[in-house]
Design an enzyme around this catalytic site. Structure first.
Site, PDB file in Angstrom:
ATOM      1  N   LYS A  13     -44.639  73.219  49.925  1.00  8.94           N
ATOM      2  CA  LYS A  13     -44.769  74.629  50.325  1.00  8.94           C
ATOM      3  C   LYS A  13     -45.770  75.375  49.458  1.00  8.94           C
ATOM      4  O   LYS A  13     -46.622  76.083  49.956  1.00  8.94           O
ATOM      5  CB  LYS A  13     -43.436  75.369  50.143  1.00  8.94           C
ATOM      6  CG  LYS A  13     -42.430  75.206  51.222  1.00  8.94           C
ATOM      7  CD  LYS A  13     -41.269  76.186  51.044  1.00  8.94           C
ATOM      8  CE  LYS A  13     -40.593  76.129  49.692  1.00  8.94           C
ATOM      9  NZ  LYS A  13     -39.861  74.901  49.414  1.00  8.94           N
ATOM     10  N   ARG A  88     -34.398  82.748  51.329  1.00  8.15           N
ATOM     11  CA  ARG A  88     -33.703  81.475  51.227  1.00  8.15           C
ATOM     12  C   ARG A  88     -32.222  81.596  51.569  1.00  8.15           C
ATOM     13  O   ARG A  88     -31.525  80.583  51.610  1.00  8.15           O
ATOM     14  CB  ARG A  88     -33.787  80.973  49.776  1.00  8.15           C
ATOM     15  CG  ARG A  88     -34.926  79.989  49.489  1.00  8.15           C
ATOM     16  CD  ARG A  88     -34.932  79.797  47.982  1.00  8.15           C
ATOM     17  NE  ARG A  88     -35.377  78.520  47.531  1.00  8.15           N
ATOM     18  CZ  ARG A  88     -36.577  78.304  46.953  1.00  8.15           C
ATOM     19  NH1 ARG A  88     -37.464  79.267  46.869  1.00  8.15           N
ATOM     20  NH2 ARG A  88     -36.875  77.118  46.485  1.00  8.15           N
ATOM     21  N   ARG A 127     -42.525  63.058  40.802  1.00 10.35           N
ATOM     22  CA  ARG A 127     -43.163  64.208  40.174  1.00 10.35           C
ATOM     23  C   ARG A 127     -42.472  64.543  38.847  1.00 10.35           C
ATOM     24  O   ARG A 127     -43.115  64.924  37.875  1.00 10.35           O
ATOM     25  CB  ARG A 127     -43.106  65.418  41.125  1.00 10.35           C
ATOM     26  CG  ARG A 127     -43.884  66.619  40.621  1.00 10.35           C
ATOM     27  CD  ARG A 127     -43.962  67.714  41.650  1.00 10.35           C
ATOM     28  NE  ARG A 127     -42.759  68.526  41.685  1.00 10.35           N
ATOM     29  CZ  ARG A 127     -42.556  69.543  42.533  1.00 10.35           C
ATOM     30  NH1 ARG A 127     -43.464  69.841  43.434  1.00 10.35           N
ATOM     31  NH2 ARG A 127     -41.452  70.241  42.502  1.00 10.35           N
ATOM     32  N   ARG A 133     -40.918  68.482  34.702  1.00  9.15           N
ATOM     33  CA  ARG A 133     -40.411  69.832  34.980  1.00  9.15           C
ATOM     34  C   ARG A 133     -38.911  69.904  34.717  1.00  9.15           C
ATOM     35  O   ARG A 133     -38.162  69.012  35.078  1.00  9.15           O
ATOM     36  CB  ARG A 133     -40.662  70.198  36.446  1.00  9.15           C
ATOM     37  CG  ARG A 133     -41.981  70.883  36.670  1.00  9.15           C
ATOM     38  CD  ARG A 133     -42.271  71.133  38.127  1.00  9.15           C
ATOM     39  NE  ARG A 133     -41.179  71.781  38.862  1.00  9.15           N
ATOM     40  CZ  ARG A 133     -41.370  72.486  39.968  1.00  9.15           C
ATOM     41  NH1 ARG A 133     -42.570  72.658  40.451  1.00  9.15           N
ATOM     42  NH2 ARG A 133     -40.360  73.014  40.612  1.00  9.15           N
ATOM     43  N   ARG A 144     -30.598  70.864  44.429  1.00 10.90           N
ATOM     44  CA  ARG A 144     -31.522  71.737  45.179  1.00 10.90           C
ATOM     45  C   ARG A 144     -31.544  71.353  46.648  1.00 10.90           C
ATOM     46  O   ARG A 144     -31.595  72.222  47.523  1.00 10.90           O
ATOM     47  CB  ARG A 144     -32.936  71.636  44.591  1.00 10.90           C
ATOM     48  CG  ARG A 144     -33.078  72.349  43.251  1.00 10.90           C
ATOM     49  CD  ARG A 144     -34.355  71.969  42.549  1.00 10.90           C
ATOM     50  NE  ARG A 144     -35.544  72.480  43.204  1.00 10.90           N
ATOM     51  CZ  ARG A 144     -36.761  71.984  43.024  1.00 10.90           C
ATOM     52  NH1 ARG A 144     -36.960  70.968  42.215  1.00 10.90           N
ATOM     53  NH2 ARG A 144     -37.776  72.519  43.635  1.00 10.90           N
TER      54      ARG A 144
END
Ligand code: AMP
Length: 190
Positions: A13, A88, A127, A133, A144
């Site tokens: 996104k 959301r 990732r 992260r 998530r």
């Protein structure tokens, strides 16, 4: 152009939002980026949301809605915008509706990036390895995805009913997906 871009975690996104916004000359407004900047700068807001984000949860609607409403009053957003990662929740959809009604604006289209969640979990894990992260460990990623499926995915039906949903296959190179989005949006605008 007033656009939303929606889709599961890891579908790309943010990357697509930046390209599409540049294409139409409008700002890409990412609530995730706003929150991350506040965490990085250790602002009071950042301190409030850092744990929620690290666990992959959603920041409370009152906070998120106020930030977006405020951001939309900035000068660069007067002629259009692309909201990335907002709304959301059903509460955020309602708050955005109210805010737009109040300011006499309307959404032109909602881009829905579609992809298989198993493929995305794999992508996110990769990732996480590469970027380290804080919100990308295996447990957070699963969390998530579950929250997305429960709280956010059902919102697509709302925008579909309003005739605003533009579904685009999110699997492919950045340029391929970007091409699909602009083609689909041009068809909507024609
Ligand atoms: P993102 O970069 O869009 O994936 O957002 C990163 C994180 O910021 C999310 O996992 C949430 O913790 C928080 N966040 C971003 N946008 C929202 C939103 N609209 N509502 C609640 N939390 C959000």
């Amino acid at each position: 152009m007033r656009l939303l871009i929606m889709g599961p975690p890891g579908v790309g996104k943010g990357t697509q939002a930046v390209g599409i916004a540049a294409h139409y000359g409008i700002p890409a407004i990412s609530t995730g980026d706003i929150f991350r900047a506040n965490v990085k700068n250790q602002t009071p807001l950042g301190q409030e949301v850092s744990r929620i984000m690290a666990e992959g949860g959603y920041v409370p609607d009152e906070i998120t809605n106020a930030i977006v409403a405020d951001r939309l009053t900035e000068a660069d957003a007067a002629e259009g915008w692309l909201l990335d990662g907002y709304p959301r929740t059903a509460g955020q959809v309602a708050a955005l509706d109210d805010e737009l009604a109040r300011t006499g604006q309307a959404i032109d289209a909602v881009i829905s990036l579609v992809a298989d969640t198993d493929v995305l979990v794999e992508r996110l894990l990769k990732r996480a390895e590469l970027e380290g992260r804080a919100d990308d460990n295996a447990e957070t990623i699963r969390n998530r995805m579950v929250i997305y499926t429960e709280a956010t995915d059902p919102l697509l039906a709302t925008y579909r009913e309003r005739g605003l949903l533009v579904e685009v296959d999110g699997i492919g190179s950045i340029d391929e997906v970007a091409g699909r989005i602009t083609t689909a949006l041009d068809a909507v605008r024609a």
